[in-house]
Design a protein around this motif. Structure first.
Motif, short mmCIF file in Angstrom:
data_model
loop_
_atom_site.label_atom_id
_atom_site.label_comp_id
_atom_site.label_asym_id
_atom_site.label_seq_id
_atom_site.Cartn_x
_atom_site.Cartn_y
_atom_site.Cartn_z
N GLU A 132 40.48 19.18 4.67
CA GLU A 132 40.76 20.24 4.21
C GLU A 132 39.14 21.23 5.30
O GLU A 132 39.17 21.70 5.85
N ILE A 133 38.22 20.60 4.80
CA ILE A 133 37.18 21.06 5.52
C ILE A 133 37.10 20.99 6.52
O ILE A 133 36.55 22.36 7.60
N THR A 134 37.88 20.32 7.48
CA THR A 134 37.60 20.20 9.12
C THR A 134 39.09 20.63 9.74
O THR A 134 38.43 21.62 10.59
N ALA A 135 40.04 20.93 8.83
CA ALA A 135 41.26 21.90 8.89
C ALA A 135 40.07 23.74 9.01
O ALA A 135 40.70 23.56 10.19
N TYR A 136 39.82 23.66 8.16
CA TYR A 136 39.21 24.55 7.53
C TYR A 136 38.08 25.74 9.10
O TYR A 136 38.54 26.62 8.84
N ILE A 137 37.41 24.17 8.80
CA ILE A 137 36.63 24.91 10.16
C ILE A 137 36.84 25.38 11.56
O ILE A 137 36.48 25.87 12.39
N MET A 138 38.18 24.29 11.44
CA MET A 138 38.70 24.24 12.82
C MET A 138 39.82 25.28 12.67
O MET A 138 39.63 26.31 14.11
N LYS A 139 39.88 25.61 11.90
CA LYS A 139 40.94 27.37 11.73
C LYS A 139 40.22 28.73 11.96
O LYS A 139 40.86 29.57 12.36
N THR A 140 39.06 28.30 11.12
CA THR A 140 38.40 29.72 10.81
C THR A 140 37.68 30.31 11.82
O THR A 140 36.89 31.26 12.31
N HIS A 141 36.56 28.70 12.40
CA HIS A 141 35.56 28.70 13.51
C HIS A 141 36.22 27.92 14.42
O HIS A 141 34.71 27.86 15.43
N GLN A 142 36.76 28.14 15.04
CA GLN A 142 37.40 27.19 16.11
C GLN A 142 35.99 26.68 16.60
O GLN A 142 36.11 26.04 17.96
N ILE A 143 36.09 25.67 15.36
CA ILE A 143 35.07 24.43 16.28
C ILE A 143 35.93 23.03 15.56
O ILE A 143 36.59 23.62 14.61
N GLU A 144 35.56 21.89 16.97
CA GLU A 144 36.24 20.36 16.21
C GLU A 144 35.17 20.05 15.52
O GLU A 144 34.32 20.10 16.38
N ILE A 145 34.71 19.28 14.51
CA ILE A 145 34.23 18.52 13.40
C ILE A 145 34.92 17.28 13.09
O ILE A 145 36.80 17.81 12.79
N SER A 146 35.43 16.17 12.52
CA SER A 146 36.08 14.88 12.47
C SER A 146 35.54 14.85 11.58
O SER A 146 34.36 14.14 11.03
N GLY A 147 36.31 13.81 10.96
CA GLY A 147 36.35 12.79 9.63
C GLY A 147 36.11 11.39 10.16
O GLY A 147 35.71 10.78 11.42
N GLY A 148 36.07 10.55 9.31
CA GLY A 148 35.55 9.09 10.02
C GLY A 148 36.55 8.51 10.58
O GLY A 148 37.70 8.78 10.87
N LEU A 149 36.58 6.92 11.36
CA LEU A 149 36.78 6.48 11.90
C LEU A 149 36.93 4.91 11.25
O LEU A 149 35.73 4.79 11.48
#
Lengths: 422, 422
Positions: B364-381
């Motif tokens: 939810e955090i990564t999706a929110y930041i992408m949608k609201t701030h046009q910033i990509e950050i990602s989860g683990g791998l």
């Protein structure tokens, strides 16, 4: 915290020829060992401007501004929603260009050679038999690739400029019992478009997959993956499609999938493993997972290339290449030059092979035309090396005015180059 | 000879949203079988405009306009004189960035995974022993690749977020007698920069090549190929170098060349065979021959990326990433967030791993930041999946103002996303 003044240059939009080179400041607290000792190369401190050239060799061909513009859009993530949408568009574009409904359709993240290895690595297991029609360099390369992974390789060889008959193919299928038959449709080294009709049926009757290379022919000569029973088909981006090199469309039939997804061994390459690539391209029912970072800018370009093809129409594209090639061939013969492929029906409409003019050094001709006319044409390759000149007119380059330009350049070269041998 | 009106569109510089779609005219004299039946996809008949996004994930990172412009120059042939000159510049750029004098230095025509396979395919023969330090996903992938070609694979495993000691490595070298040791320097899945000093010497004492992956660390953290005794080093184009993905610099020491050019078997891949690639990149004394068609536009971009690095200075680049990462880490801790890598010295300056905030759904955090701030950050791998958020600040993205932007976006996300679990 101090900032290097040079960092402001990072986002600059143009390179300056008088760059302020930064003095490297030793980092506090680091061992002396960890200071920079190889200096920055001076060749990189001047901007490099690329010349315009008429790309009339066997590829890459010229890239229209519209495709260059698409490729220079801001980068996106390799799994962003828009990238996935663009990949889906590319998939539709490949299905159209290949004339297939195959779900297992995607672009490999590399040049045509990567697609060739993807096809062979996935469809053939070590110890299995592959039959390769060698009618030029591409059959030779396919043989080399298959040998490296431990396949049993047999060949049917056509004379340079010729092709093999369906009867010869059937005899070899019976004799060698291959699991895959490789055929190059557009043999750019000899200028032959190999007949394809009927071979798919023959293969299937003998429990064999039909694998076709269409790097130099796709969208330039008629090809119908589904109707012609082709099980694996691949091409490159930099020929008729007019995109930069670096992506390679590929598609697998249901019959091919049955084999490749029921292998006993894993393919030698993780990067080209279709189990992973199928997922990356949304060809299975699972959520997309990270496999590798695709060439996102290359996908932007490739999508635009397929957009142009969709607007042009595939049949119009085939017709355009046929008509322009015939016009070119007539012009060459009117100049007294001889075509390498005698059978008119077997002449590739994208890449024309001209018998190297007797008495001339072919290298002098290609160099003269490059230098004087900024036109690339090339010499032979593999079995045609030293024997031919090769001229490619592909996609947006396939026009009568380009033919006129090449004919004039050739006439000029024959007038000015040394005729030392007869 | 008739001309399709649509062909005029081929060279158009912009796509129109109301495209005149061509009616496909059946070709005279062709069998009905050879008419087009799969229609052009409508999704391709509208232009696709890519959004701008802040690429603060683990890569690709943003590509500065100057590199995009370099990549959109007119195409050249893959063996034209200018292309060869550009490839030579790239080679110099790699030697600088790697801090090496190795002659055997070039860029692979594919993403980092292709370079990884190039390194393993060429340096290890079937049945030989390879030792892999697994401190995240990249060691796992290297193991997978080596297994596929029939190598005997042994591993030394670090806990997620940790690294292994030189003593552990030496014990494993003694035990497994590998011909190659693989180590990932910048482990982007866990956010660890693995210590490298002394390992080259250990390897050489035990007759082993030292192979290092620097995809996520090159030019962001100090690395000295020659001084640190690294025999094979590769990276990607799309991280600190800020070029689009699709090319991958690689270099081989004299010691590595001794092994790879005296193999008993051919590498499984023709496309990645260093005997061919060395010639294509002018690293041997023979005239360059056609091997494959390199991603010419990708080379234009990559040259420009190295030009920026040469102007910036490698030590300044290391310093920039270190300072920005420390500023970021302080800001995160001030917000009450926890860093995944406890040892400060082992924190990768390019990709930061943040312990997933307790009580939140990281997706939810990564999706929110992408949608609201046009910033990509990602989860683990891989080993960090579900455990971390990953933020990459690489090359031109490594600035304090970008840190401030991310910290604000994270604070906003923690305020607005659901805190359902504690």
């Amino acid at each position: 915290m101090r900032w290097s003044v040079c960092l402001a240059q990072v986002g600059a939009t143009s390179a300056s020829s008088s760059v302020d080179y930064c003095q490297n400041v030793p980092l506090a607290g680091q061992e002396n060992m960890l200071s920079e000792t190889i200096p920055p190369p001076t060749c990189l401190l001047k901007p490099y401007v690329v010349p315009h050239r008429y790309m009339f060799g066997p590829g890459p061909s010229n890239v229209p501004p519209r495709i260059l513009a698409a490729g220079s859009q801001p980068i996106l993530g390799h799994l962003h929603a828009e990238t996935v949408e663009i990949m889906n568009h590319i998939k539709s574009g490949i299905q159209y260009a290949f004339q297939t409904n195959n779900r297992m359709t995607l672009a490999v993240s590399g040049p045509g050679h990567a697609a060739m290895e993807c096809a062979i690595f996935n469809s053939v297991e070590p110890g299995e038999s592959i039959l390769i029609v060698v009618n030029g360099i591409w059959g030779e390369r396919a043989s080399e690739m298959a040998e490296r992974i431990g396949a049993r390789v047999n060949t049917v060889v056509a004379s340079p400029g010729g092709y093999v008959t369906n009867k010869e193919i059937e005899q070899a299928l019976v004799k060698y019992k291959p699991v895959v038959l490789f055929l190059c449709h557009g043999e750019s080294s000899t200028g032959v478009v190999h007949p394809v009709n009927g071979i798919g049926d023959l293969c299937h009757r003998h429990n064999c997959l039909f694998l076709v290379d269409s790097v130099a022919s796709l969208a330039g000569a008629p090809l119908h993956m589904d109707k012609q029973g082709i099980d694996i088909l691949y091409t490159g981006s930099q020929k008729v499609l007019n995109a930069p090199p670096g992506t390679a469309p590929i598609s697998f039939s249901e019959r091919a999938c049955q084999k490749i997804f029921n292998r006993k061994t894993k393919p030698v390459s993780y990067f080209l493993d279709m189990s992973w690539l199928a997922n990356y391209w949304g060809c299975d029912d699972k959520p997309r997972m990270y496999h590798h970072t695709g060439p996102v800018s290359g996908f932007f370009s490739l999508r635009e290339a397929f957009a142009i093809l969709a607007e042009t129409g595939l049949e119009n594209s085939w017709k355009q290449h046929k008509e322009v090639a015939e016009y070119f061939h007539q012009g060459l013969e009117a100049m007294g030059l001889k075509l390498f492929v005698e059978d008119k029906m077997a002449r590739l409409p994208t890449v024309t092979t001209i018998v190297a003019p007797p008495g001339y050094d072919w290298k002098e001709i290609t160099a003269y035309i490059m230098k004087t006319h900024q036109i690339e044409i090339s010499g032979g390759l593999g079995p045609s090396a030293g024997m031919v000149l090769r001229v490619g007119l592909m996609g947006c380059n396939s026009t009568k005015s380009n033919v006129d330009m090449i004919l004039a350049a050739l006439a000029d070269a024959l007038k000015h180059c040394h005729k030392s041998r007869v």
